[in-house]
Design a protein around this motif. Sequence first.
Motif, PDB file in Angstrom:
ATOM      1  N   LEU A  50      -2.902  37.470  59.026  1.00 23.16           N
ATOM      2  CA  LEU A  50      -2.725  38.557  58.057  1.00 23.16           C
ATOM      3  C   LEU A  50      -1.250  38.831  57.781  1.00 23.16           C
ATOM      4  CD1 LEU A  50      -5.450  41.116  59.190  1.00 23.16           C
ATOM      5  CD2 LEU A  50      -5.258  40.069  56.929  1.00 23.16           C
ATOM      6  N   VAL A  51      -0.458  38.908  58.837  1.00 15.52           N
ATOM      7  CA  VAL A  51       0.969  39.185  58.664  1.00 15.52           C
ATOM      8  C   VAL A  51       1.645  38.041  57.917  1.00 15.52           C
ATOM      9  CG1 VAL A  51       3.160  39.531  59.881  1.00 15.52           C
ATOM     10  CG2 VAL A  51       1.110  40.786  60.581  1.00 15.52           C
ATOM     11  N   ASP A  52       1.250  36.829  58.219  1.00 19.33           N
ATOM     12  CA  ASP A  52       1.803  35.680  57.499  1.00 19.33           C
ATOM     13  C   ASP A  52       1.469  35.790  56.011  1.00 19.33           C
ATOM     14  OD1 ASP A  52       3.139  33.061  57.551  1.00 19.33           O
ATOM     15  OD2 ASP A  52       1.164  32.274  56.998  1.00 19.33           O
ATOM     16  N   GLU A  53       0.227  36.147  55.693  1.00 11.82           N
ATOM     17  CA  GLU A  53      -0.183  36.283  54.296  1.00 11.82           C
ATOM     18  C   GLU A  53       0.508  37.470  53.626  1.00 11.82           C
ATOM     19  OE1 GLU A  53      -4.199  36.232  51.515  1.00 11.82           O
ATOM     20  OE2 GLU A  53      -4.428  36.219  53.686  1.00 11.82           O
ATOM     21  N   ILE A  54       0.630  38.588  54.334  1.00 12.22           N
ATOM     22  CA  ILE A  54       1.330  39.761  53.798  1.00 12.22           C
ATOM     23  C   ILE A  54       2.765  39.391  53.439  1.00 12.22           C
ATOM     24  CG2 ILE A  54       2.374  41.982  54.458  1.00 12.22           C
ATOM     25  CD1 ILE A  54      -0.275  42.505  56.087  1.00 12.22           C
ATOM     26  N   CYS A  55       3.461  38.765  54.380  1.00 11.16           N
ATOM     27  CA  CYS A  55       4.865  38.402  54.151  1.00 11.16           C
ATOM     28  C   CYS A  55       5.000  37.423  52.989  1.00 11.16           C
ATOM     29  CB  CYS A  55       5.479  37.818  55.418  1.00 11.16           C
ATOM     30  SG  CYS A  55       5.650  39.022  56.756  1.00 11.16           S
ATOM     31  N   TYR A  56       4.105  36.466  52.912  1.00 11.05           N
ATOM     32  CA  TYR A  56       4.142  35.490  51.819  1.00 11.05           C
ATOM     33  C   TYR A  56       3.903  36.170  50.469  1.00 11.05           C
ATOM     34  CZ  TYR A  56       3.085  31.507  48.892  1.00 11.05           C
ATOM     35  OH  TYR A  56       3.089  30.588  47.860  1.00 11.05           O
ATOM     36  N   GLU A  57       2.851  36.988  50.394  1.00 11.70           N
ATOM     37  CA  GLU A  57       2.517  37.657  49.137  1.00 11.70           C
ATOM     38  C   GLU A  57       3.630  38.598  48.694  1.00 11.70           C
ATOM     39  OE1 GLU A  57       0.053  36.976  47.068  1.00 11.70           O
ATOM     40  OE2 GLU A  57      -0.857  35.519  48.418  1.00 11.70           O
ATOM     41  N   LEU A  58       4.204  39.345  49.635  1.00 10.22           N
ATOM     42  CA  LEU A  58       5.305  40.244  49.280  1.00 10.22           C
ATOM     43  C   LEU A  58       6.535  39.473  48.818  1.00 10.22           C
ATOM     44  CD1 LEU A  58       5.103  42.981  52.081  1.00 10.22           C
ATOM     45  CD2 LEU A  58       4.606  43.279  49.641  1.00 10.22           C
ATOM     46  N   THR A  59       6.816  38.364  49.465  1.00  7.97           N
ATOM     47  CA  THR A  59       7.963  37.546  49.069  1.00  7.97           C
ATOM     48  C   THR A  59       7.771  37.001  47.667  1.00  7.97           C
ATOM     49  OG1 THR A  59       8.450  36.976  51.373  1.00  7.97           O
ATOM     50  CG2 THR A  59       9.324  35.498  49.677  1.00  7.97           C
ATOM     51  N   LEU A  60       6.619  36.432  47.410  1.00  2.61           N
ATOM     52  CA  LEU A  60       6.303  35.875  46.097  1.00  2.61           C
ATOM     53  C   LEU A  60       6.393  36.960  45.019  1.00  2.61           C
ATOM     54  CD1 LEU A  60       5.252  33.092  45.011  1.00  2.61           C
ATOM     55  CD2 LEU A  60       2.953  34.001  45.298  1.00  2.61           C
ATOM     56  N   HIS A  61       5.774  38.094  45.294  1.00  7.59           N
ATOM     57  CA  HIS A  61       5.741  39.204  44.344  1.00  7.59           C
ATOM     58  C   HIS A  61       7.157  39.731  44.066  1.00  7.59           C
ATOM     59  CE1 HIS A  61       4.155  42.824  42.400  1.00  7.59           C
ATOM     60  NE2 HIS A  61       5.001  43.515  43.135  1.00  7.59           N
ATOM     61  N   SER A  62       7.922  39.946  45.126  1.00  5.81           N
ATOM     62  CA  SER A  62       9.264  40.496  44.924  1.00  5.81           C
ATOM     63  C   SER A  62      10.162  39.512  44.187  1.00  5.81           C
ATOM     64  CB  SER A  62       9.902  40.918  46.253  1.00  5.81           C
ATOM     65  OG  SER A  62      10.147  39.805  47.078  1.00  5.81           O
ATOM     66  N   ARG A 153       5.932  31.746  36.581  1.00  6.65           N
ATOM     67  CA  ARG A 153       6.899  31.691  37.679  1.00  6.65           C
ATOM     68  C   ARG A 153       6.199  31.843  39.016  1.00  6.65           C
ATOM     69  NH1 ARG A 153      10.873  29.343  40.148  1.00  6.65           N
ATOM     70  NH2 ARG A 153      12.269  30.744  41.254  1.00  6.65           N
ATOM     71  N   LYS A 154       5.190  32.704  39.063  1.00  2.00           N
ATOM     72  CA  LYS A 154       4.445  32.890  40.308  1.00  2.00           C
ATOM     73  C   LYS A 154       3.759  31.589  40.709  1.00  2.00           C
ATOM     74  CE  LYS A 154       1.155  35.901  42.561  1.00  2.00           C
ATOM     75  NZ  LYS A 154       0.238  37.017  42.444  1.00  2.00           N
ATOM     76  N   GLU A 155       3.187  30.912  39.738  1.00  2.00           N
ATOM     77  CA  GLU A 155       2.532  29.632  40.021  1.00  2.00           C
ATOM     78  C   GLU A 155       3.558  28.601  40.509  1.00  2.00           C
ATOM     79  OE1 GLU A 155      -0.361  26.425  37.769  1.00  2.00           O
ATOM     80  OE2 GLU A 155      -0.250  28.482  37.038  1.00  2.00           O
ATOM     81  N   ASP A 160       6.230  25.965  45.364  1.00  4.94           N
ATOM     82  CA  ASP A 160       7.488  25.725  46.066  1.00  4.94           C
ATOM     83  C   ASP A 160       8.338  26.989  46.012  1.00  4.94           C
ATOM     84  OD1 ASP A 160       9.903  24.842  47.123  1.00  4.94           O
ATOM     85  OD2 ASP A 160      10.321  23.428  45.501  1.00  4.94           O
ATOM     86  N   LEU A 161       8.377  27.735  47.126  1.00  2.00           N
ATOM     87  CA  LEU A 161       9.129  28.991  47.158  1.00  2.00           C
ATOM     88  C   LEU A 161      10.627  28.800  46.942  1.00  2.00           C
ATOM     89  CD1 LEU A 161       7.723  31.360  49.942  1.00  2.00           C
ATOM     90  CD2 LEU A 161       7.932  31.809  47.508  1.00  2.00           C
ATOM     91  N   THR A 162      11.099  27.571  47.073  1.00  2.00           N
ATOM     92  CA  THR A 162      12.537  27.332  46.896  1.00  2.00           C
ATOM     93  C   THR A 162      12.872  26.872  45.484  1.00  2.00           C
ATOM     94  OG1 THR A 162      12.407  25.036  47.652  1.00  2.00           O
ATOM     95  CG2 THR A 162      12.791  26.724  49.343  1.00  2.00           C
ATOM     96  N   ALA A 163      11.881  26.806  44.600  1.00  2.00           N
ATOM     97  CA  ALA A 163      12.133  26.362  43.224  1.00  2.00           C
ATOM     98  C   ALA A 163      13.137  27.298  42.559  1.00  2.00           C
ATOM     99  CB  ALA A 163      10.832  26.334  42.424  1.00  2.00           C
TER     100      ALA A 163
END
Length: 185
Positions: A50-62, A153-155, A160-163
Motif C-alpha cells: 500500500l505504501v509503495d502504491e501511495i508513494c508511486y501514485e502521489l509522485t506521478l500525480h504531483s 503525460r501521466k501515461e 517511465d518516471l524518468t521521462a
Amino acid sequence: MSTHGKPKSGAAIDALELLKADHEKVKSLFLEFESLRENDNDDDERKFELVDEICYELTLHSMIEEEIFYPMLRSVIDDGDLMDEADVEHGGMRDLISQLEVMYPGDDHFDATVTVLGEEMAHHIDKEERDIFDVALESLLDLGELGERLAARKEELDDDLTAPPTPIDAMEPHNNARRTPRPPD
C-alpha cells in the motif's frame, strides 16, 4: 476508470476530473492502510504494498501537476500565493515519501510517517479541490485540452518516471486571451 485517467469509453476527460480521480484513488489507499493499522493487522506485506502504491501514485500525480497543471494555471491567474502554497505542500509530500522509501513496516515511525503523509495530503487535496479547482474553473483554460495533456503525460510517466517533460509554453493564448507574465519575486 483505467489507470491512465481516461474513462473506459475512451471519451476525453477534463483536467479537474482526472486530478480528482487521482485524489480519490490515493484517499482510498490511505483508508485501507489506516484500516490495517487500526485493526492491529500485522499484514506487513500488504502495508508495504500500500505504501509503495501511495508513494508511486502521489509522485506521478504531483509530477503532472507541477509540470503542466500548475504552470498553466499560474499563467492565467493572479494568485501566486495560492500556487506557492501548493508547491510547498508538494515539497513536504516529497520529503515524507523519501523517508518512506527507506523504511519498512515495523520500523520506528513507519506507521506515523504514513499517517502524517495521509493527513497532509488530505489537507492539500481539500484545499486544491476547493480553491485551486475553483480558480481553474473560472480561468480561461481549456480544461478538456489540458486534461488530454495531463493524461498523455501521466501515461508517459507511468511507463517511465524518468521521462523528461515535454516543454510547454505556459503563456500560450487561451481562448484568445493572454495575460502578462507574473513579475519575478
